[in-house]
Design a protein around this motif. Structure first.
Motif, PDB file in Angstrom:
ATOM      1  N   ARG A 132       4.995   6.181   9.907  1.00  0.00           N
ATOM      2  CA  ARG A 132       5.445   5.148  10.851  1.00  0.00           C
ATOM      3  C   ARG A 132       4.535   3.935  10.766  1.00  0.00           C
ATOM      4  NH1 ARG A 132       6.027   7.584  16.680  1.00  0.00           N
ATOM      5  NH2 ARG A 132       3.919   6.855  16.487  1.00  0.00           N
ATOM      6  N   LEU A 133       5.101   2.813  10.366  1.00  0.00           N
ATOM      7  CA  LEU A 133       4.358   1.560  10.422  1.00  0.00           C
ATOM      8  C   LEU A 133       4.488   1.003  11.835  1.00  0.00           C
ATOM      9  CD1 LEU A 133       5.398  -0.213   7.094  1.00  0.00           C
ATOM     10  CD2 LEU A 133       3.395   1.217   7.537  1.00  0.00           C
ATOM     11  N   ALA A 134       3.437   0.364  12.303  1.00  0.00           N
ATOM     12  CA  ALA A 134       3.496  -0.267  13.616  1.00  0.00           C
ATOM     13  C   ALA A 134       4.530  -1.387  13.577  1.00  0.00           C
ATOM     14  CB  ALA A 134       2.122  -0.804  13.998  1.00  0.00           C
ATOM     15  N   ASP A 135       5.281  -1.529  14.645  1.00  0.00           N
ATOM     16  CA  ASP A 135       6.286  -2.580  14.745  1.00  0.00           C
ATOM     17  C   ASP A 135       5.573  -3.928  14.807  1.00  0.00           C
ATOM     18  OD1 ASP A 135       8.182  -4.451  15.549  1.00  0.00           O
ATOM     19  OD2 ASP A 135       9.097  -3.119  17.034  1.00  0.00           O
ATOM     20  N   VAL A 194      -1.958  -0.297  12.420  1.00  0.00           N
ATOM     21  CA  VAL A 194      -0.964  -0.709  11.423  1.00  0.00           C
ATOM     22  C   VAL A 194      -0.034   0.423  10.999  1.00  0.00           C
ATOM     23  CG1 VAL A 194      -2.298  -2.646  10.535  1.00  0.00           C
ATOM     24  CG2 VAL A 194      -2.565  -0.412   9.481  1.00  0.00           C
ATOM     25  N   ALA A 195      -0.497   1.673  11.080  1.00  0.00           N
ATOM     26  CA  ALA A 195       0.361   2.777  10.627  1.00  0.00           C
ATOM     27  C   ALA A 195      -0.103   4.096  11.230  1.00  0.00           C
ATOM     28  CB  ALA A 195       0.343   2.875   9.104  1.00  0.00           C
ATOM     29  N   ARG A 196       0.856   5.002  11.307  1.00  0.00           N
ATOM     30  CA  ARG A 196       0.600   6.368  11.749  1.00  0.00           C
ATOM     31  C   ARG A 196       1.103   7.306  10.654  1.00  0.00           C
ATOM     32  NH1 ARG A 196       1.619   3.289  16.107  1.00  0.00           N
ATOM     33  NH2 ARG A 196       0.308   3.607  17.939  1.00  0.00           N
ATOM     34  N   PRO A 197       0.271   7.493   9.619  1.00  0.00           N
ATOM     35  CA  PRO A 197       0.727   8.361   8.533  1.00  0.00           C
ATOM     36  C   PRO A 197       0.670   9.839   8.892  1.00  0.00           C
ATOM     37  CG  PRO A 197      -1.465   7.544   8.057  1.00  0.00           C
ATOM     38  CD  PRO A 197      -1.001   6.859   9.311  1.00  0.00           C
ATOM     39  N   GLY A 198      -0.106  10.179   9.941  1.00  0.00           N
ATOM     40  CA  GLY A 198      -0.236  11.582  10.277  1.00  0.00           C
ATOM     41  C   GLY A 198      -0.667  12.376   9.065  1.00  0.00           C
ATOM     42  N   ALA A 199      -0.049  13.526   8.867  1.00  0.00           N
ATOM     43  CA  ALA A 199      -0.358  14.366   7.704  1.00  0.00           C
ATOM     44  C   ALA A 199       0.730  14.234   6.637  1.00  0.00           C
ATOM     45  CB  ALA A 199      -0.494  15.816   8.153  1.00  0.00           C
ATOM     46  N   ALA A 233      -6.197  11.702   0.519  1.00  0.00           N
ATOM     47  CA  ALA A 233      -6.753  10.841  -0.537  1.00  0.00           C
ATOM     48  C   ALA A 233      -5.997   9.514  -0.619  1.00  0.00           C
ATOM     49  CB  ALA A 233      -6.714  11.556  -1.882  1.00  0.00           C
ATOM     50  N   GLU A 234      -4.667   9.543  -0.385  1.00  0.00           N
ATOM     51  CA  GLU A 234      -3.882   8.303  -0.428  1.00  0.00           C
ATOM     52  C   GLU A 234      -4.194   7.427   0.787  1.00  0.00           C
ATOM     53  OE1 GLU A 234       0.277   8.753  -1.241  1.00  0.00           O
ATOM     54  OE2 GLU A 234      -0.091  10.130  -2.909  1.00  0.00           O
ATOM     55  N   VAL A 235      -4.348   8.044   1.943  1.00  0.00           N
ATOM     56  CA  VAL A 235      -4.713   7.283   3.145  1.00  0.00           C
ATOM     57  C   VAL A 235      -6.101   6.668   2.953  1.00  0.00           C
ATOM     58  CG1 VAL A 235      -5.215   7.425   5.620  1.00  0.00           C
ATOM     59  CG2 VAL A 235      -3.253   8.674   4.667  1.00  0.00           C
ATOM     60  N   LEU A 266       0.824  -1.211   0.000  1.00  0.00           N
ATOM     61  CA  LEU A 266       0.000   0.000   0.000  1.00  0.00           C
ATOM     62  C   LEU A 266       0.860   1.263   0.000  1.00  0.00           C
ATOM     63  CD1 LEU A 266      -2.628  -1.126   2.657  1.00  0.00           C
ATOM     64  CD2 LEU A 266      -2.838  -1.235   0.167  1.00  0.00           C
ATOM     65  N   ARG A 267       0.228   2.391  -0.200  1.00  0.00           N
ATOM     66  CA  ARG A 267       0.940   3.674  -0.215  1.00  0.00           C
ATOM     67  C   ARG A 267       1.632   3.945   1.115  1.00  0.00           C
ATOM     68  NH1 ARG A 267      -3.616   3.761  -2.887  1.00  0.00           N
ATOM     69  NH2 ARG A 267      -3.715   4.529  -5.006  1.00  0.00           N
ATOM     70  N   ILE A 268       0.972   3.583   2.231  1.00  0.00           N
ATOM     71  CA  ILE A 268       1.602   3.815   3.531  1.00  0.00           C
ATOM     72  C   ILE A 268       2.861   2.970   3.671  1.00  0.00           C
ATOM     73  CG2 ILE A 268      -0.397   4.661   4.838  1.00  0.00           C
ATOM     74  CD1 ILE A 268      -0.965   1.825   5.765  1.00  0.00           C
ATOM     75  N   GLY A 269       2.842   1.749   3.137  1.00  0.00           N
ATOM     76  CA  GLY A 269       4.028   0.897   3.167  1.00  0.00           C
ATOM     77  C   GLY A 269       5.128   1.430   2.279  1.00  0.00           C
ATOM     78  N   GLU A 270       4.768   1.882   1.081  1.00  0.00           N
ATOM     79  CA  GLU A 270       5.752   2.453   0.153  1.00  0.00           C
ATOM     80  C   GLU A 270       6.356   3.730   0.730  1.00  0.00           C
ATOM     81  OE1 GLU A 270       3.580   2.974  -3.475  1.00  0.00           O
ATOM     82  OE2 GLU A 270       3.448   0.818  -3.845  1.00  0.00           O
ATOM     83  N   ALA A 271       5.513   4.562   1.356  1.00  0.00           N
ATOM     84  CA  ALA A 271       5.998   5.814   1.939  1.00  0.00           C
ATOM     85  C   ALA A 271       6.962   5.539   3.088  1.00  0.00           C
ATOM     86  CB  ALA A 271       4.826   6.668   2.412  1.00  0.00           C
ATOM     87  N   ALA A 272       6.629   4.549   3.930  1.00  0.00           N
ATOM     88  CA  ALA A 272       7.509   4.201   5.045  1.00  0.00           C
ATOM     89  C   ALA A 272       8.852   3.696   4.518  1.00  0.00           C
ATOM     90  CB  ALA A 272       6.849   3.153   5.934  1.00  0.00           C
ATOM     91  N   ALA A 273       8.816   2.851   3.480  1.00  0.00           N
ATOM     92  CA  ALA A 273      10.052   2.316   2.894  1.00  0.00           C
ATOM     93  C   ALA A 273      10.893   3.420   2.261  1.00  0.00           C
ATOM     94  CB  ALA A 273       9.719   1.240   1.862  1.00  0.00           C
TER      95      ALA A 273
END
Length: 192
Positions: free
Chosen positions: A37-40, A139-144, A149-151, A24-31
């Motif tokens: 922040r992805l949850a540990d 699972v994640a803390r994307p914040g702002a 729209a991606e979240v 997902l976008r949150i995973g790609e952004a974290a990488a």
């Protein structure tokens, strides 16, 4: 001490979800180091109660409360809840946005366990966050850091997620160590 009471999914269940999150976008952004922040995965849990700070001399009362709750749960005839991770949602908005995955299956039994935990904590004069129990796994803390729209698109994609089934076989008292790299320490556990 900062303590919470939780059930923990098995590592294989968390690994299954983690594989989906990385797509997902949150995973790609974290990488990519965007700051999402992805949850540990080693600390993935479903919280049943957050306790207010507990003095060391009250730890025995907390453990006694959880022993009583686990005993009452077993005595109720309820089996350890059979659960699976499925669906998704968010809490908060803007900088405080959190993405979570829902629980399905024997959620009524999980609520029973949560009520017993809270009842025994209250009976032993221990304070906890009294917000209604909403079982989920963060699972994640994307914040702002990601456009909303991606979240929203990631949450929609996770709506179809169905993780493997597992049984919540133990109730776990966990100590939280806040800081730049927060960690959790298992204090004690009770069989369900």
């Amino acid at each position: 001490m900062r303590l919470f009471v939780a059930v923990y999914p098995p590592p294989a269940v968390v690994a299954h979800l983690s594989a989906r999150i990385t797509e997902l976008r949150i995973g790609e952004a974290a990488a990519a180091g965007v700051g999402v922040r992805l949850a540990d995965p080693t600390q993935a849990h479903v919280t049943l109660a957050f306790l207010e700070p507990v003095a060391a001399d009250r730890l025995e009362a907390v453990e006694r409360s959880l022993d009583q709750a686990a005993w009452r749960f077993r005595d109720s005839g309820a089996a350890p809840p059979r659960l699976h991770l499925a669906g998704s949602g968010t809490f908060g908005q803007g900088r405080s946005t959190i993405v979570w995955v829902d629980l399905r299956g024997d959620v009524a039994e999980l609520h029973l366990l949560g009520r017993l935990v809270r009842s025994r904590l209250r009976a032993n004069h221990l304070c906890y966050d009294e917000k209604p129990l909403r079982p989920h796994l963060t699972v994640a803390r994307p914040g702002a850091r990601l456009p909303s729209a991606e979240v929203t698109a990631d949450v929609a994609a996770l709506q179809a997620y169905q993780g493997p089934q597992w049984r919540a076989r133990e109730l776990v008292l966990t100590r939280s160590h806040p800081g730049p790299r927060p960690s959790h320490e298992r204090v004690a556990a009770w069989q369900l």
